[in-house]
Design a protein around this motif. Sequence first.
Motif, PDB file in Angstrom:
ATOM      1  N   ASP A 109      26.890   5.191 -34.541  1.00  0.00           N
ATOM      2  CA  ASP A 109      25.655   5.564 -34.142  1.00  0.00           C
ATOM      3  C   ASP A 109      25.332   7.255 -34.384  1.00  0.00           C
ATOM      4  N   TYR A 110      26.590   7.844 -34.337  1.00  0.00           N
ATOM      5  CA  TYR A 110      26.746   9.301 -34.536  1.00  0.00           C
ATOM      6  C   TYR A 110      26.172   9.513 -36.107  1.00  0.00           C
ATOM      7  N   TYR A 111      26.812   8.725 -37.167  1.00  0.00           N
ATOM      8  CA  TYR A 111      26.472   8.814 -38.490  1.00  0.00           C
ATOM      9  C   TYR A 111      25.172   8.245 -38.995  1.00  0.00           C
ATOM     10  N   GLU A 112      24.541   7.382 -37.936  1.00  0.00           N
ATOM     11  CA  GLU A 112      23.337   6.701 -38.590  1.00  0.00           C
ATOM     12  C   GLU A 112      22.370   7.502 -39.151  1.00  0.00           C
ATOM     13  N   GLU A 113      21.830   8.688 -38.457  1.00  0.00           N
ATOM     14  CA  GLU A 113      20.725   9.662 -38.994  1.00  0.00           C
ATOM     15  C   GLU A 113      21.220  10.533 -40.242  1.00  0.00           C
ATOM     16  N   PRO A 114      22.383  11.395 -39.998  1.00  0.00           N
ATOM     17  CA  PRO A 114      22.712  12.001 -41.158  1.00  0.00           C
ATOM     18  C   PRO A 114      22.832  11.181 -42.235  1.00  0.00           C
ATOM     19  N   ASN A 115      23.211   9.774 -42.276  1.00  0.00           N
ATOM     20  CA  ASN A 115      23.531   9.020 -43.557  1.00  0.00           C
ATOM     21  C   ASN A 115      21.948   8.693 -44.032  1.00  0.00           C
ATOM     22  N   ARG A 116      21.026   8.489 -43.146  1.00  0.00           N
ATOM     23  CA  ARG A 116      19.707   8.042 -43.717  1.00  0.00           C
ATOM     24  C   ARG A 116      19.072   9.508 -44.448  1.00  0.00           C
ATOM     25  N   ARG A 117      19.309  10.617 -43.782  1.00  0.00           N
ATOM     26  CA  ARG A 117      18.722  11.705 -44.598  1.00  0.00           C
ATOM     27  C   ARG A 117      19.707  12.003 -45.874  1.00  0.00           C
ATOM     28  N   LEU A 118      20.921  11.388 -45.893  1.00  0.00           N
ATOM     29  CA  LEU A 118      21.765  11.808 -47.126  1.00  0.00           C
ATOM     30  C   LEU A 118      21.219  10.872 -48.299  1.00  0.00           C
ATOM     31  N   PHE A 119      21.123   9.527 -48.012  1.00  0.00           N
ATOM     32  CA  PHE A 119      20.459   8.778 -49.026  1.00  0.00           C
ATOM     33  C   PHE A 119      18.889   8.994 -49.572  1.00  0.00           C
ATOM     34  N   ALA A 120      18.199   9.561 -48.562  1.00  0.00           N
ATOM     35  CA  ALA A 120      16.792  10.087 -49.077  1.00  0.00           C
ATOM     36  C   ALA A 120      17.015  11.455 -50.148  1.00  0.00           C
ATOM     37  N   CYS A 121      18.078  12.200 -49.650  1.00  0.00           N
ATOM     38  CA  CYS A 121      18.274  13.376 -50.569  1.00  0.00           C
ATOM     39  C   CYS A 121      18.579  13.057 -51.748  1.00  0.00           C
ATOM     40  N   ILE A 122      19.793  12.154 -51.908  1.00  0.00           N
ATOM     41  CA  ILE A 122      20.291  11.717 -53.404  1.00  0.00           C
ATOM     42  C   ILE A 122      19.421  10.626 -53.842  1.00  0.00           C
ATOM     43  N   GLY A 123      18.565  10.019 -53.251  1.00  0.00           N
ATOM     44  CA  GLY A 123      17.884   9.133 -53.864  1.00  0.00           C
ATOM     45  C   GLY A 123      18.749   7.730 -54.245  1.00  0.00           C
ATOM     46  N   ALA A 124      19.650   7.422 -53.218  1.00  0.00           N
ATOM     47  CA  ALA A 124      20.451   6.149 -53.541  1.00  0.00           C
ATOM     48  C   ALA A 124      20.946   5.711 -52.028  1.00  0.00           C
ATOM     49  N   TYR A 146      41.262  19.892 -38.771  1.00  0.00           N
ATOM     50  CA  TYR A 146      40.593  18.941 -37.480  1.00  0.00           C
ATOM     51  C   TYR A 146      39.083  18.842 -37.770  1.00  0.00           C
ATOM     52  N   SER A 147      38.657  18.995 -39.025  1.00  0.00           N
ATOM     53  CA  SER A 147      37.302  18.698 -39.213  1.00  0.00           C
ATOM     54  C   SER A 147      36.916  17.244 -39.633  1.00  0.00           C
ATOM     55  N   TYR A 148      37.663  16.191 -38.974  1.00  0.00           N
ATOM     56  CA  TYR A 148      37.362  14.870 -39.021  1.00  0.00           C
ATOM     57  C   TYR A 148      36.073  14.370 -39.172  1.00  0.00           C
ATOM     58  N   VAL A 149      35.171  14.462 -38.303  1.00  0.00           N
ATOM     59  CA  VAL A 149      33.974  14.314 -38.362  1.00  0.00           C
ATOM     60  C   VAL A 149      32.830  15.035 -38.884  1.00  0.00           C
ATOM     61  N   LYS A 150      32.830  16.387 -39.024  1.00  0.00           N
ATOM     62  CA  LYS A 150      31.970  17.230 -39.456  1.00  0.00           C
ATOM     63  C   LYS A 150      31.916  17.250 -40.794  1.00  0.00           C
ATOM     64  N   ARG A 151      33.462  16.899 -41.525  1.00  0.00           N
ATOM     65  CA  ARG A 151      33.213  16.681 -43.129  1.00  0.00           C
ATOM     66  C   ARG A 151      32.515  15.593 -43.517  1.00  0.00           C
ATOM     67  N   GLY A 152      31.894  14.640 -42.642  1.00  0.00           N
ATOM     68  CA  GLY A 152      31.388  13.396 -42.977  1.00  0.00           C
ATOM     69  C   GLY A 152      29.878  13.671 -42.866  1.00  0.00           C
ATOM     70  N   LEU A 153      29.544  15.080 -42.567  1.00  0.00           N
ATOM     71  CA  LEU A 153      27.681  15.292 -42.540  1.00  0.00           C
ATOM     72  C   LEU A 153      27.503  15.817 -44.173  1.00  0.00           C
ATOM     73  N   TYR A 154      27.593  14.738 -44.734  1.00  0.00           N
ATOM     74  CA  TYR A 154      27.443  15.266 -46.393  1.00  0.00           C
ATOM     75  C   TYR A 154      26.291  15.741 -46.692  1.00  0.00           C
ATOM     76  N   VAL A 155      25.108  15.418 -46.114  1.00  0.00           N
ATOM     77  CA  VAL A 155      23.720  15.878 -46.531  1.00  0.00           C
ATOM     78  C   VAL A 155      23.593  17.349 -46.081  1.00  0.00           C
ATOM     79  N   GLU A 156      24.370  17.865 -44.902  1.00  0.00           N
ATOM     80  CA  GLU A 156      24.222  19.205 -44.887  1.00  0.00           C
ATOM     81  C   GLU A 156      24.791  20.027 -45.990  1.00  0.00           C
ATOM     82  N   GLN A 157      26.167  19.540 -46.452  1.00  0.00           N
ATOM     83  CA  GLN A 157      26.860  20.367 -47.291  1.00  0.00           C
ATOM     84  C   GLN A 157      26.088  20.023 -48.738  1.00  0.00           C
TER      85      GLN A 157
END
Length: 597
Positions: free
Chosen positions: A577-592, A498-509
Amino acid sequence: MMNAIELHDVSKKFSKRGGQRNTIKELFLTPGTEEANDKWVLHDIDLSLPQGTSLALLGKNGSGKSTLLKLISRILYPTSGTVKVNGKVATLLELGAGFHVDFTGRENIYFNGSALGLTRREIQKKIQSIIDFSELGEDIDQPVRSYSTGMYMRLGFAVAIHMEPDILLIDEVLAVGDHEFRKKCINAILRLKSAGTTILFVSHAGEQAKMICDEAIWLEGGRIKLSGPTRDVLKAYEQSEAAHDYLAEYYYRMGSRSQQQQEFKQALAFFNQSLDKGYNEFSVKILRSSVYLELGMQEEAAADAVRCLEIAPPGTDMNSVVEHVHFVNKRKVEWVKSDRTKLYNNTSTEPSFLIIGTQKGGTTSLYHDLVQHPDIHAAAVKEIHFFDDQYQHGFDWYKKNFPPDLPAGHMTGEASPYYLFHPQVPARVREWLPDVKLIVMLRNPIDRAYSHYQMMVRRGLEPLSFAEAIQAERSRIEEDYARMERDPRFNSSNCAVYSYVKRGLYVEQLERWYRHFPRDQILVLHSEYGFQQPAHNYEKVLNFLDMPLWEPEQYVLLNEGDYEQSIPADTLAWLKDYYEEPNRRLFACIGAQFDWN
């Protein structure tokens, strides 16, 4: 062309009192009782079937299907109207109908054949073929009273089709028996159909009607409600409000029967259909969890069993449910024949790479393409799940999943996409494989979540709508995931399902993995770009692995989803809206920056 069967204005009634008043008192003191208790089963049926017609009779119990067949076979006679039949009729109306229970199977072949008008010499020519088809072996010389339901069916069917009838009447008997025997029966029916036999096949619903019959009629309340091509009539019937509840119960009963006959794949299909029709969730899942176990689907079995604790109706023996949950969770299926095709006597080879995620991000396609490379060798199974679900077996067990004695310059690896998400995995991988190369595929988290959801719906594990599932996700997995972080011995089937949304928080992982591995050991790929330009991603992976460049004849796209419905607009807006900030952090983390708009 002569009609094989003709019915004109046929009606049939039964008396609930057996058709008579039994005493003088009843005759004088209850006038009209017989008429008051009459039940009309068929009303004004008109039907003409040319020779060679194949017709399915659809409808729920009590609609008149079986009665109609019995009128055609002369077991019953109409109350009004006429029934004309031209040709020799063979019937499969009830299991063992026409058998003498004290006769052996062999004696019943002669008995039934004689009833159909065959001479003893004609039966003798066919008897060995009948016995072989029935697969009864030595039991053919045992009294049929000792036969199981399946044995009755096999013998009855074998006799009927070997009588070379002009007309074959079948009343839902193909719902029993093992899968291979049912296939043999259907093939035999289709051969008779090709030879010009007229076939009437009673069915509640299902694929068999479409396979066997070109035309269908839908009976409701003893009247013909609809007639036409089988596919069209079946679709209308199954979508009708009148059939909905009945079909839900029918599929449940058929799932239970298939489970008893150890036809587990068929049982799973029936149980899933029953849930789709809205049948009682607890009743289905308590049985389906056992079916999942037999199929080696441990996580699905555990999810069903735990769900039954939550939805058990009042009055349920909860001790029994708890015992069932404990049994399911303790029964680890180590080797699944359908998945694990080979195991190795390996003590030295270790994987050089792991594709660690994300689920529904293209990992299966990439792994398939990689192991086509002449110097990259496949593991015994793509997803070993050692570092998450099978860790208790030890590292020596893990190595047995990889081919031994690889030549210099060759490598092997696996792809378990749950590794990226599971909080205990990075430390475990670092302990045992400190130099392993890690490959991560990241897909738009919204599309990934919806694809994940659709997969669980197909597996029968998700009864909620997408919006409801997202709303329920936190209550389903939050406590379990926190416990997984604290307790290395704990695994949660809810977190996997059932981890549909949480698995998309890639930056934490990824941040968790970066704490254990240097960045040059982790390759992060853009899934969507890989779908569109697989050759480019493939070359990047080979360079990352220091393998010689090579290209497969074609790139595959496996496990691609195909959904009839899109994400509801309000749910889509919320996810963006939910993923906007985690995605921004992800892109900063991976440099892409990935194009996920």
